[in-house]
Enzyme design. Structure first.
Site, PDB file in Angstrom:
ATOM      1  N   GLU A  69      -6.237  -1.080  -7.388  1.00  0.00           N
ATOM      2  CA  GLU A  69      -5.332  -0.155  -8.076  1.00  0.00           C
ATOM      3  C   GLU A  69      -4.247  -0.996  -8.761  1.00  0.00           C
ATOM      4  O   GLU A  69      -3.540  -1.754  -8.094  1.00  0.00           O
ATOM      5  CB  GLU A  69      -4.694   0.820  -7.077  1.00  0.00           C
ATOM      6  CG  GLU A  69      -5.677   1.827  -6.496  1.00  0.00           C
ATOM      7  CD  GLU A  69      -5.074   2.746  -5.437  1.00  0.00           C
ATOM      8  OE1 GLU A  69      -5.553   3.876  -5.296  1.00  0.00           O
ATOM      9  OE2 GLU A  69      -4.141   2.329  -4.723  1.00  0.00           O
ATOM     10  N   SER A 129       0.825  -1.209   0.000  1.00  0.00           N
ATOM     11  CA  SER A 129       0.000   0.000   0.000  1.00  0.00           C
ATOM     12  C   SER A 129       0.860   1.259   0.000  1.00  0.00           C
ATOM     13  O   SER A 129       0.343   2.349  -0.191  1.00  0.00           O
ATOM     14  CB  SER A 129      -0.954   0.007   1.193  1.00  0.00           C
ATOM     15  OG  SER A 129      -0.318  -0.435   2.346  1.00  0.00           O
ATOM     16  N   HIS A 153      -3.080  -3.447  -5.907  1.00  0.00           N
ATOM     17  CA  HIS A 153      -3.442  -2.990  -4.562  1.00  0.00           C
ATOM     18  C   HIS A 153      -4.931  -3.187  -4.305  1.00  0.00           C
ATOM     19  O   HIS A 153      -5.768  -2.463  -4.824  1.00  0.00           O
ATOM     20  CB  HIS A 153      -3.059  -1.505  -4.410  1.00  0.00           C
ATOM     21  CG  HIS A 153      -3.262  -0.968  -3.044  1.00  0.00           C
ATOM     22  ND1 HIS A 153      -3.668   0.325  -2.789  1.00  0.00           N
ATOM     23  CD2 HIS A 153      -3.117  -1.547  -1.823  1.00  0.00           C
ATOM     24  CE1 HIS A 153      -3.761   0.518  -1.477  1.00  0.00           C
ATOM     25  NE2 HIS A 153      -3.438  -0.601  -0.870  1.00  0.00           N
ATOM     26  N   ASN A 172      -4.896   6.466  -1.172  1.00  0.00           N
ATOM     27  CA  ASN A 172      -4.231   6.871   0.070  1.00  0.00           C
ATOM     28  C   ASN A 172      -3.613   8.272  -0.005  1.00  0.00           C
ATOM     29  O   ASN A 172      -3.284   8.850   1.010  1.00  0.00           O
ATOM     30  CB  ASN A 172      -3.166   5.847   0.485  1.00  0.00           C
ATOM     31  CG  ASN A 172      -3.814   4.642   1.149  1.00  0.00           C
ATOM     32  OD1 ASN A 172      -4.949   4.709   1.607  1.00  0.00           O
ATOM     33  ND2 ASN A 172      -3.095   3.523   1.188  1.00  0.00           N
TER      34      ASN A 172
HETATM   35  P1  NAI Z   1      -0.846  -9.418   7.946  1.00  0.00           P
HETATM   36  O1  NAI Z   1       0.115  -9.122   9.035  1.00  0.00           O
HETATM   37  O2  NAI Z   1      -2.268  -9.715   8.304  1.00  0.00           O
HETATM   38  O3  NAI Z   1      -0.309 -10.682   7.110  1.00  0.00           O
HETATM   39  C1  NAI Z   1       0.989 -10.775   6.600  1.00  0.00           C
HETATM   40  C2  NAI Z   1       1.307 -12.243   6.474  1.00  0.00           C
HETATM   41  O4  NAI Z   1       2.513 -12.370   5.721  1.00  0.00           O
HETATM   42  C3  NAI Z   1       1.548 -12.944   7.812  1.00  0.00           C
HETATM   43  O5  NAI Z   1       0.770 -14.116   7.876  1.00  0.00           O
HETATM   44  C4  NAI Z   1       3.044 -13.253   7.788  1.00  0.00           C
HETATM   45  O6  NAI Z   1       3.370 -14.463   8.453  1.00  0.00           O
HETATM   46  C5  NAI Z   1       3.315 -13.364   6.296  1.00  0.00           C
HETATM   47  N1  NAI Z   1       4.706 -13.095   5.932  1.00  0.00           N
HETATM   48  C6  NAI Z   1       5.551 -12.147   6.429  1.00  0.00           C
HETATM   49  N2  NAI Z   1       6.742 -12.231   5.819  1.00  0.00           N
HETATM   50  C7  NAI Z   1       6.667 -13.236   4.906  1.00  0.00           C
HETATM   51  C8  NAI Z   1       7.570 -13.811   3.966  1.00  0.00           C
HETATM   52  N3  NAI Z   1       8.806 -13.365   3.863  1.00  0.00           N
HETATM   53  N4  NAI Z   1       7.138 -14.820   3.199  1.00  0.00           N
HETATM   54  C9  NAI Z   1       5.875 -15.270   3.314  1.00  0.00           C
HETATM   55  N5  NAI Z   1       4.975 -14.804   4.195  1.00  0.00           N
HETATM   56  C10 NAI Z   1       5.370 -13.782   4.969  1.00  0.00           C
HETATM   57  O7  NAI Z   1      -0.752  -8.210   6.918  1.00  0.00           O
HETATM   58  P2  NAI Z   1      -1.826  -7.689   5.863  1.00  0.00           P
HETATM   59  O8  NAI Z   1      -2.667  -6.649   6.516  1.00  0.00           O
HETATM   60  O9  NAI Z   1      -2.484  -8.844   5.219  1.00  0.00           O
HETATM   61  O10 NAI Z   1      -0.913  -6.912   4.821  1.00  0.00           O
HETATM   62  C11 NAI Z   1      -0.156  -7.576   3.857  1.00  0.00           C
HETATM   63  C12 NAI Z   1       0.290  -6.594   2.777  1.00  0.00           C
HETATM   64  O11 NAI Z   1      -0.853  -5.972   2.202  1.00  0.00           O
HETATM   65  C13 NAI Z   1       1.171  -5.460   3.289  1.00  0.00           C
HETATM   66  O12 NAI Z   1       2.098  -5.136   2.290  1.00  0.00           O
HETATM   67  C14 NAI Z   1       0.166  -4.332   3.497  1.00  0.00           C
HETATM   68  O13 NAI Z   1       0.754  -3.064   3.428  1.00  0.00           O
HETATM   69  C15 NAI Z   1      -0.761  -4.557   2.324  1.00  0.00           C
HETATM   70  N6  NAI Z   1      -2.123  -4.036   2.459  1.00  0.00           N
HETATM   71  C16 NAI Z   1      -2.812  -4.138   3.639  1.00  0.00           C
HETATM   72  C17 NAI Z   1      -4.109  -3.660   3.739  1.00  0.00           C
HETATM   73  C18 NAI Z   1      -4.881  -3.785   4.999  1.00  0.00           C
HETATM   74  O14 NAI Z   1      -5.917  -3.122   5.141  1.00  0.00           O
HETATM   75  N7  NAI Z   1      -4.467  -4.604   5.957  1.00  0.00           N
HETATM   76  C19 NAI Z   1      -4.780  -3.039   2.582  1.00  0.00           C
HETATM   77  C20 NAI Z   1      -4.003  -3.066   1.372  1.00  0.00           C
HETATM   78  C21 NAI Z   1      -2.713  -3.509   1.337  1.00  0.00           C
END
Ligand code: NAI
Length: 475
Positions: free
Chosen positions: A155, A122, A143, A193
């Site tokens: 996006e 994001s 995105h 954003n």
């Molecule tokens: P989250 O913390 O819920 O999940 C991330 C997951 O990735 C975890 O299960 C973790 O174990 C895993 N992970 C971390 N490093 C890893 C690696 N090297 N290889 C494989 N798995 C790995 O985070 P979330 O909220 O799902 O966000 C994920 C991405 O999406 C981030 O880049 C965030 O900025 C983006 N994003 C998040 C939004 C939101 O509202 N939460 C909206 C849009 C984008």
């Protein structure tokens, strides 16, 4: 690489976003491999998807057979090497550039160069992620918005190296997934954003300048502005830490551009771990219940008039704000003045927000209050504040949208679509600005800029051009 409905999709990260994206892809018919670095996390995510789909079956919104077929398409991968045959990788792992680059570099060693590498980041530059990865032309931003299975907007973000065919493939794919893709360049905050920043920033500023209590600020944006939720309540829902981090990231991404300046009040909330709904307290105490005393009430009588363009009640002038304070207008015209805020849908809005000139006698202001109450409106009075709450927010959103448009971040239609679908604004900010009149938007911002003497309210160049063209059309 052409993506078909049968292309294999790999999702990296089984957290909030990864699980949602995996569900969307599996529901669209793709075989989906889900990989998470934490042992067991991918299987937990798949179980979570099965439970979510089960709830839809229970409500009669999905057949048991469709649920079973979707779940059968999802498999947990034990390592990145198991994803060698994926046609599209969607990375939704931790929001750190090193993590994302390492994942794509490892995948580049096992996947063919045609495999598309998409990141759900994001805030990180797609160009920066791609620069550490072999065949950077296939690296792209995809995105999604949270919750991914529900939110329509995606996006599709282009980095410097991204190949146009990759953007086309993902745009078509997103449409097949029932999403509404918009295209944008990799710039801080992408579309949503970035353009949404003033929605929060102006609410924090009003709170800082003690214009009104939080619940009044929120009621104004919701019940006059037509936004689905007030900005301060929304930051509580998003999480103060998350919303503050996005603001800081956009602020720093734009070399500390003053108009994106983060709020000290919000920083205090974050430092005090008052993160909003998830910690039970933020701007408000959660659950909200009684906390918002200004929930839209029953409107006893609807106003006959469709718009409000001003009225004179004896010697009291009542008009919509143009960016000056009521006191300023009153001094200039040498008469009592009451200003009201912008109302999105005059006929149905339950609320009118007004501000009185400092020199008004109480009964003069009361005359205006009574006038609107007799039209069935609830009336809230705020301190005398230039541009008030809704008008200045909408003007700033339109100004930011024009800035993004002028700088080629996205096209006009995509900017408006992104704001309607990504954050549910009642109108796209560009269509809204045109409807309000670009000259009116310009005048409001010029008045604010003069009042504060701050760069923050500077009308963007394209706003001046649009206002000028409007004048020419009228002649
Ligand atoms: P989250 O913390 O819920 O999940 C991330 C997951 O990735 C975890 O299960 C973790 O174990 C895993 N992970 C971390 N490093 C890893 C690696 N090297 N290889 C494989 N798995 C790995 O985070 P979330 O909220 O799902 O966000 C994920 C991405 O999406 C981030 O880049 C965030 O900025 C983006 N994003 C998040 C939004 C939101 O509202 N939460 C909206 C849009 C984008």
């Amino acid at each position: 690489m052409t993506l078909t409905p049968h292309s294999t999709v790999a999702v990296i990260g089984g957290g909030t976003m990864g699980a949602g994206i995996a569900q969307v892809a599996a529901q669209a018919g793709h075989p989906v491999r889900l990989y998470d670095i934490q042992a067991g996390a991918a299987n937990r995510a798949i179980n979570g998807i099965a439970t979510a789909l089960g709830a839809r079956v229970a409500k009669g919104k999905l057949s048991e057979a469709d649920k079973a077929a979707t779940v059968a398409r999802l498999t947990a991968a034990g390592s990145l090497a198991d994803l060698a045959d994926a046609d599209l990788i969607v990375e939704a792992a931790a929001e750190q550039i090193d993590v994302k680059q390492a994942i794509f570099r490892d995948l580049a060693a096992v996947c063919p160069p045609e495999a598309i590498f998409a990141s759900n980041t994001s805030s990180i530059s797609i160009t920066a992620i791609a620069s550490g990865v072999p065949h950077p032309a296939r690296v792209v931003g995809l995105h999604f918005f949270n919750p991914a299975p529900v939110m329509k907007l995606v996006e599709v973000v282009s980095g410097l190296e991204t190949e146009p065919a990759v953007l086309d493939s993902l745009t078509e794919l997103a449409l097949r997934w029932g999403k509404r893709p918009v295209r944008c360049q990799s710039t801080p905050g992408f579309i949503v954003n970035r353009v949404a920043r003033p929605f929060y920033a102006e609410a924090w500023r009003a709170l800082e300048e003690q214009v009104a209590p939080a619940a009044v600020i929120d009621a104004a944006l919701r019940d006059c502005g037509g936004f689905p939720m007030g900005p301060l309540a929304l930051t509580d829902l998003i999480g103060q830490d998350v919303n503050f981090a996005v603001t800081c990231s956009v602020f720093n991404g734009f070399w500390q551009e003053r108009r994106f300046l983060p709020s000290l009040i919000q920083q205090e909330l974050v430092l005090g771990k008052r993160l909003g709904r998830k910690t039970g307290q933020g701007v408000y105490r959660w659950p909200l219940d009684e906390a918002l005393p200004f929930e839209a009430g029953q409107v006893s009588m609807l106003s006959d008039s469709v718009t409000f363009s001003g009225v004179e009640l004896d010697d009291v002038l009542v008009q919509v704000t143009q960016g000056e304070t009521a006191t300023q207008v009153s001094k200039r015209l040498n008469r009592p003045v009451v200003l009201i805020d912008l109302v999105n849908d005059w006929q149905h809005a339950p609320l009118v927000v007004l501000a009185a000139a400092a020199g008004n006698a109480p009964e003069q202001t009361a005359q205006a209050i009574g006038y609107f109450q007799r039209q069935g409106k609830r009336v809230l009075q705020i301190n005398d504040y230039p541009g008030m709450l809704v008008w200045r927010t909408v003007a700033m959103l339109a100004n930011e949208a024009l800035d993004a448009l002028q700088k080629g971040v996205a096209c006009e239609q995509d900017i408006d679509t992104a704001m309607r679908l990504g954050v549910n604004y009642p109108h796209g900010p560009l269509a809204w600005g045109a409807e309000l009149g670009w000259q009116n938007v310009l005048r409001l911002l010029e008045n604010l800029q003069q009042h504060y003497g701050e760069e923050r309210y500077r009308p963007t160049s394209l706003l001046r051009q649009r206002a000028l063209l409007e004048t020419q059309h009228e002649h």
